[in-house]
Design a protein around this motif. Sequence first.
Motif, PDB file in Angstrom:
ATOM      1  N   ASP A  16      -9.995 -21.922  25.411  1.00 28.56           N
ATOM      2  CA  ASP A  16     -11.061 -21.002  25.058  1.00 28.56           C
ATOM      3  C   ASP A  16     -12.358 -21.608  25.578  1.00 28.56           C
ATOM      4  O   ASP A  16     -13.025 -22.375  24.884  1.00 28.56           O
ATOM      5  N   LYS A  17     -12.721 -21.273  26.814  1.00 25.41           N
ATOM      6  CA  LYS A  17     -13.823 -21.966  27.482  1.00 25.41           C
ATOM      7  C   LYS A  17     -15.136 -21.887  26.714  1.00 25.41           C
ATOM      8  O   LYS A  17     -15.828 -22.905  26.577  1.00 25.41           O
ATOM      9  N   PRO A  18     -15.546 -20.707  26.192  1.00 19.79           N
ATOM     10  CA  PRO A  18     -16.816 -20.678  25.471  1.00 19.79           C
ATOM     11  C   PRO A  18     -16.863 -21.597  24.256  1.00 19.79           C
ATOM     12  O   PRO A  18     -17.942 -21.982  23.815  1.00 19.79           O
ATOM     13  N   ALA A  19     -15.680 -21.956  23.727  1.00 20.86           N
ATOM     14  CA  ALA A  19     -15.635 -22.843  22.567  1.00 20.86           C
ATOM     15  C   ALA A  19     -15.646 -24.316  22.940  1.00 20.86           C
ATOM     16  O   ALA A  19     -15.728 -25.187  22.070  1.00 20.86           O
ATOM     17  N   VAL A  20     -15.560 -24.614  24.243  1.00 20.52           N
ATOM     18  CA  VAL A  20     -15.582 -26.011  24.685  1.00 20.52           C
ATOM     19  C   VAL A  20     -16.945 -26.607  24.356  1.00 20.52           C
ATOM     20  O   VAL A  20     -17.981 -26.023  24.701  1.00 20.52           O
ATOM     21  N   PRO A  21     -16.992 -27.762  23.708  1.00 20.93           N
ATOM     22  CA  PRO A  21     -18.289 -28.321  23.309  1.00 20.93           C
ATOM     23  C   PRO A  21     -18.997 -29.055  24.436  1.00 20.93           C
ATOM     24  O   PRO A  21     -18.373 -29.659  25.302  1.00 20.93           O
ATOM     25  N   PRO A  61     -20.260 -25.990  20.770  1.00 20.58           N
ATOM     26  CA  PRO A  61     -19.621 -25.058  21.695  1.00 20.58           C
ATOM     27  C   PRO A  61     -20.641 -24.382  22.613  1.00 20.58           C
ATOM     28  O   PRO A  61     -21.759 -24.049  22.188  1.00 20.58           O
ATOM     29  N   MET A  62     -20.255 -24.191  23.861  1.00 14.96           N
ATOM     30  CA  MET A  62     -21.140 -23.531  24.809  1.00 14.96           C
ATOM     31  C   MET A  62     -21.567 -22.153  24.309  1.00 14.96           C
ATOM     32  O   MET A  62     -22.723 -21.757  24.450  1.00 14.96           O
ATOM     33  N   ARG A  63     -20.632 -21.425  23.732  1.00 14.20           N
ATOM     34  CA  ARG A  63     -20.938 -20.096  23.190  1.00 14.20           C
ATOM     35  C   ARG A  63     -22.063 -20.168  22.162  1.00 14.20           C
ATOM     36  O   ARG A  63     -22.992 -19.348  22.159  1.00 14.20           O
ATOM     37  N   ASP A  64     -22.017 -21.170  21.291  1.00  8.27           N
ATOM     38  CA  ASP A  64     -23.040 -21.311  20.262  1.00  8.27           C
ATOM     39  C   ASP A  64     -24.391 -21.658  20.871  1.00  8.27           C
ATOM     40  O   ASP A  64     -25.443 -21.233  20.374  1.00  8.27           O
ATOM     41  N   ARG A  65     -24.382 -22.436  21.945  1.00  7.75           N
ATOM     42  CA  ARG A  65     -25.627 -22.787  22.607  1.00  7.75           C
ATOM     43  C   ARG A  65     -26.285 -21.545  23.218  1.00  7.75           C
ATOM     44  O   ARG A  65     -27.509 -21.372  23.163  1.00  7.75           O
ATOM     45  N   VAL A  66     -25.475 -20.688  23.827  1.00  5.12           N
ATOM     46  CA  VAL A  66     -26.012 -19.460  24.417  1.00  5.12           C
ATOM     47  C   VAL A  66     -26.574 -18.552  23.324  1.00  5.12           C
ATOM     48  O   VAL A  66     -27.678 -18.002  23.454  1.00  5.12           O
ATOM     49  N   LEU A  67     -25.833 -18.396  22.237  1.00  4.69           N
ATOM     50  CA  LEU A  67     -26.319 -17.554  21.132  1.00  4.69           C
ATOM     51  C   LEU A  67     -27.606 -18.112  20.543  1.00  4.69           C
ATOM     52  O   LEU A  67     -28.503 -17.357  20.151  1.00  4.69           O
ATOM     53  N   ALA A  68     -27.721 -19.428  20.479  1.00  5.84           N
ATOM     54  CA  ALA A  68     -28.940 -20.035  19.958  1.00  5.84           C
ATOM     55  C   ALA A  68     -30.135 -19.766  20.870  1.00  5.84           C
ATOM     56  O   ALA A  68     -31.271 -19.632  20.403  1.00  5.84           O
ATOM     57  N   ALA A  69     -29.890 -19.680  22.175  1.00  2.00           N
ATOM     58  CA  ALA A  69     -30.973 -19.423  23.124  1.00  2.00           C
ATOM     59  C   ALA A  69     -31.549 -18.021  22.973  1.00  2.00           C
ATOM     60  O   ALA A  69     -32.665 -17.755  23.422  1.00  2.00           O
ATOM     61  N   VAL A  70     -30.789 -17.123  22.332  1.00  2.00           N
ATOM     62  CA  VAL A  70     -31.261 -15.756  22.103  1.00  2.00           C
ATOM     63  C   VAL A  70     -31.280 -15.464  20.605  1.00  2.00           C
ATOM     64  O   VAL A  70     -30.994 -14.352  20.166  1.00  2.00           O
ATOM     65  N   ALA A  71     -31.668 -16.468  19.823  1.00  2.00           N
ATOM     66  CA  ALA A  71     -31.653 -16.322  18.362  1.00  2.00           C
ATOM     67  C   ALA A  71     -32.593 -15.229  17.875  1.00  2.00           C
ATOM     68  O   ALA A  71     -32.385 -14.658  16.800  1.00  2.00           O
ATOM     69  N   ASP A  72     -33.625 -14.911  18.665  1.00  2.00           N
ATOM     70  CA  ASP A  72     -34.579 -13.881  18.252  1.00  2.00           C
ATOM     71  C   ASP A  72     -34.214 -12.495  18.767  1.00  2.00           C
ATOM     72  O   ASP A  72     -34.960 -11.535  18.556  1.00  2.00           O
ATOM     73  N   ALA A  73     -33.075 -12.373  19.439  1.00  2.00           N
ATOM     74  CA  ALA A  73     -32.637 -11.064  19.928  1.00  2.00           C
ATOM     75  C   ALA A  73     -32.058 -10.246  18.778  1.00  2.00           C
ATOM     76  O   ALA A  73     -31.405 -10.782  17.881  1.00  2.00           O
ATOM     77  N   VAL A  74     -32.280  -8.944  18.825  1.00  2.00           N
ATOM     78  CA  VAL A  74     -31.742  -8.034  17.803  1.00  2.00           C
ATOM     79  C   VAL A  74     -31.244  -6.769  18.494  1.00  2.00           C
ATOM     80  O   VAL A  74     -32.035  -6.030  19.088  1.00  2.00           O
ATOM     81  N   PRO A  75     -29.915  -6.524  18.411  1.00  2.00           N
ATOM     82  CA  PRO A  75     -28.898  -7.405  17.849  1.00  2.00           C
ATOM     83  C   PRO A  75     -28.426  -8.417  18.895  1.00  2.00           C
ATOM     84  O   PRO A  75     -28.768  -8.329  20.073  1.00  2.00           O
TER      85      PRO A  75
END
Length: 260
Positions: free
Chosen positions: A21-26, A31-45
Amino acid sequence: MTAYAAVVLAGGAARRMGGRDKPAVPVHGRPMRDRVLAAVADAVPRVLVGSGGSLPADVLVTREEPAGGGPVAATAAGLALLGPDTTVVALLAADLPLLSRPAVGVLLDALAAGSGPGAADGVCLLDDRGRRQPLCGVWRVSPLRAALDRVAARRAEEIERAGCTGQAVPVDGAGPVGTGDGAGPVGTGDRSGTVGTGEGARPVGTGEGAGRVGALAGASMRELLGELNVRELVWSAAGPPPWFDCDTDADVRRAEEWKR
């Protein structure tokens, strides 16, 4: 500050990474996926297309059927969850561990600066080889949806003609890919999928694009970009390049070196 939504594509079989699961690779324990989501933490939705895992409660998760529809189909599924008042969306791969909120801000500012007649439909970064990185960009929602509809309509006609003649349906160089390499748990729905928050997904309806379900399977980002006025942006700021995606273990190691 520009109000915007974010759609993160987290499909991909990661064949060059052993099918993990590549996005879950730390990268440095996250996890890379979490880093990307954090970069857009102010996005809605914030919308994740693909395998969710443990996510913040406000992140919507959608998946398509059948699996392997590709990034264009995944983009359509993500956009289906955006409200009618959403005008700008960050469209991102989930394997961009070096992406940051300031980098997203640069893209948003570049898009906002080009308003008016003849304005770009979207802004995306170029990598160090001068190649477009459409899954590291921001886009105006209305022309992006219109482009998806045109691609779906054209491909639906091709599918119908192929069915009458027994020919293969053209794929325009695309394979069953998700965010970068390999096939992922994405499908074809133009306005369909499942949605939830975190791990709990629920079905959603098909909306106006229901008649074209399947038409976007295998469509390439190149085909979609051909329908849009795209502004390309060279990243010139100091620090690691936000467009850098990780397709191999070597890429992950390089990203970790940059993050030190």
